[in-house]
Design an enzyme around this catalytic site. Structure first.
Site, PDB file in Angstrom:
ATOM      1  N   PHE A  89       0.803  -1.386   0.183  1.00  0.00           N
ATOM      2  CA  PHE A  89      -0.536   0.027  -0.089  1.00  0.00           C
ATOM      3  C   PHE A  89       0.701   1.277   0.133  1.00  0.00           C
ATOM      4  O   PHE A  89       2.046   1.280   0.974  1.00  0.00           O
ATOM      5  CB  PHE A  89      -1.345   0.087   1.364  1.00  0.00           C
ATOM      6  CG  PHE A  89      -1.750   1.130   1.724  1.00  0.00           C
ATOM      7  CD1 PHE A  89      -2.706   0.991   0.946  1.00  0.00           C
ATOM      8  CD2 PHE A  89      -1.921   2.578   2.600  1.00  0.00           C
ATOM      9  CE1 PHE A  89      -4.210   2.003   0.878  1.00  0.00           C
ATOM     10  CE2 PHE A  89      -2.770   3.418   2.563  1.00  0.00           C
ATOM     11  CZ  PHE A  89      -3.647   2.818   1.478  1.00  0.00           C
ATOM     12  N   ASN A 191      -3.351   1.430  10.378  1.00  0.00           N
ATOM     13  CA  ASN A 191      -3.590   2.379   9.466  1.00  0.00           C
ATOM     14  C   ASN A 191      -4.608   0.925   9.192  1.00  0.00           C
ATOM     15  O   ASN A 191      -3.737   0.078   7.536  1.00  0.00           O
ATOM     16  CB  ASN A 191      -3.059   2.667   8.418  1.00  0.00           C
ATOM     17  CG  ASN A 191      -3.816   3.056   7.074  1.00  0.00           C
ATOM     18  OD1 ASN A 191      -5.509   3.582   7.344  1.00  0.00           O
ATOM     19  ND2 ASN A 191      -2.702   3.964   6.020  1.00  0.00           N
ATOM     20  N   PRO A 192      -5.525   0.301   8.727  1.00  0.00           N
ATOM     21  CA  PRO A 192      -5.881  -1.054   8.136  1.00  0.00           C
ATOM     22  C   PRO A 192      -6.921  -0.343   7.306  1.00  0.00           C
ATOM     23  O   PRO A 192      -7.574   0.447   7.011  1.00  0.00           O
ATOM     24  CB  PRO A 192      -6.681  -1.203   9.437  1.00  0.00           C
ATOM     25  CG  PRO A 192      -7.591  -0.201  10.544  1.00  0.00           C
ATOM     26  CD  PRO A 192      -6.536   0.899   9.964  1.00  0.00           C
TER      27      PRO A 192
END
Length: 290
Positions: A89, A191-192
């Site tokens: 990510f 920050n799931p």
């Protein structure tokens, strides 16, 4: 061809392709293709043919919505330059704020323990270690592709002299995760994956960010429910929890934390443009810290 002409044409092409920041992206790609800082483009007249060729190839990929950071291989985050690419990510500027919030919580502690759940590139964990050298920081990541980037960035920062971050392969919802730290962690931050299953995403995200980092079930909060159980176990009384979320979860996530019980001062915090961005809470109990 002059840099100015190249950039004007490139920016127009990227705008037509739907890229959000066409001029900035064009400049960053040209600087990358030429191996010079972006500021150097201001004084550059002619672009050499080999550089123009490299730029054209990068431009084609960016116009087809390959993320800018995959093309340059780096993403800026607070004071760091992180390596990124396919499988991890890409850290966003808005996440810098929750990293700053963690640093504020531990500012008065000599040797705090911080756990970053779902660390990805390592952005939050490595920023905390860089800016609070006394901290013990554990970065947890379950995606086998993403953790290679976590390890790469952690190795780079340790070699640069930062306090090494412990990188652990694991699932943030696993009841056995980090049992040895039960009740001993000053801050759990995450920050799931929080994107609801039916959300529409830009192509850069949908086609290139890893699915494990994005999707969070029907309401986007499936992973967060498991994360709250883990955090409740790890955080010491008076310690802190911070969770990033989607714009539309500024009511749902704080409500979820409150209903879990055992947390006080549950609050939601906006990002720099005022959108709901992350929820914070303090673990109930005695050793409350300021």
């Amino acid at each position: 061809m002059s840099a100015r002409t190249l950039l004007t044409e490139a920016a127009r092409r990227l705008a037509e392709a739907g890229v959000e920041s066409p001029r900035v992206d064009a400049e960053l790609l040209l600087a990358h293709a030429l191996g010079v800082p972006r500021a150097r483009l201001l004084t550059l007249d002619e672009v050499p043919a080999d550089g123009a060729g490299r730029f054209a190839g990068l431009l084609d990929q960016r116009a087809s919505r390959v993320p800018l950071q995959h093309l340059t291989g780096t993403a800026p985050f607070r004071h760091l330059e992180l390596a990124v690419g396919p499988g991890v990510f890409v850290p966003r500027p808005e996440t810098e704020q929750i990293a700053g919030w963690v640093l504020e919580r531990i500012a008065g502690l000599t040797a705090p323990t911080v756990v970053d759940l779902g660390s990805g590139s390592g952005a939050i964990a490595l920023s905390v270690a860089a800016e609070h050298p006394g901290a013990r920081v554990v970065a947890v990541e379950r995606d086998t592709a993403a953790i290679e980037w976590t390890r790469l960035n952690a190795g780079t920062r340790a070699a640069a002299g930062d306090t090494p971050v412990e990188v652990l392969a694991g699932d943030m919802t696993n009841p056995g995760l980090l049992r040895e730290l039960d009740g001993a962690v000053d801050v759990v931050v995450s920050n799931p994956p929080y994107v609801p299953d039916d959300a529409r995403l830009p192509r850069e995200v949908a086609d290139h960010d890893p699915p494990l980092a994005l999707w969070g079930g029907p309401d986007g909060l499936d992973v967060v429910r498991g994360l709250l159980v883990t955090a409740a176990r790890l955080v010491r009384p008076g310690g802190w929890l911070g969770i990033e979320h989607a714009d539309q979860q500024g009511g749902a996530l704080p409500a979820l934390v409150r209903s879990a019980g055992g947390w006080t001062g549950v609050a939601d915090n906006p990002d720099l443009v005022g959108r709901p961005r992350y929820t914070t809470a303090q673990r109930a109990g005695h050793h409350a810290a300021t």
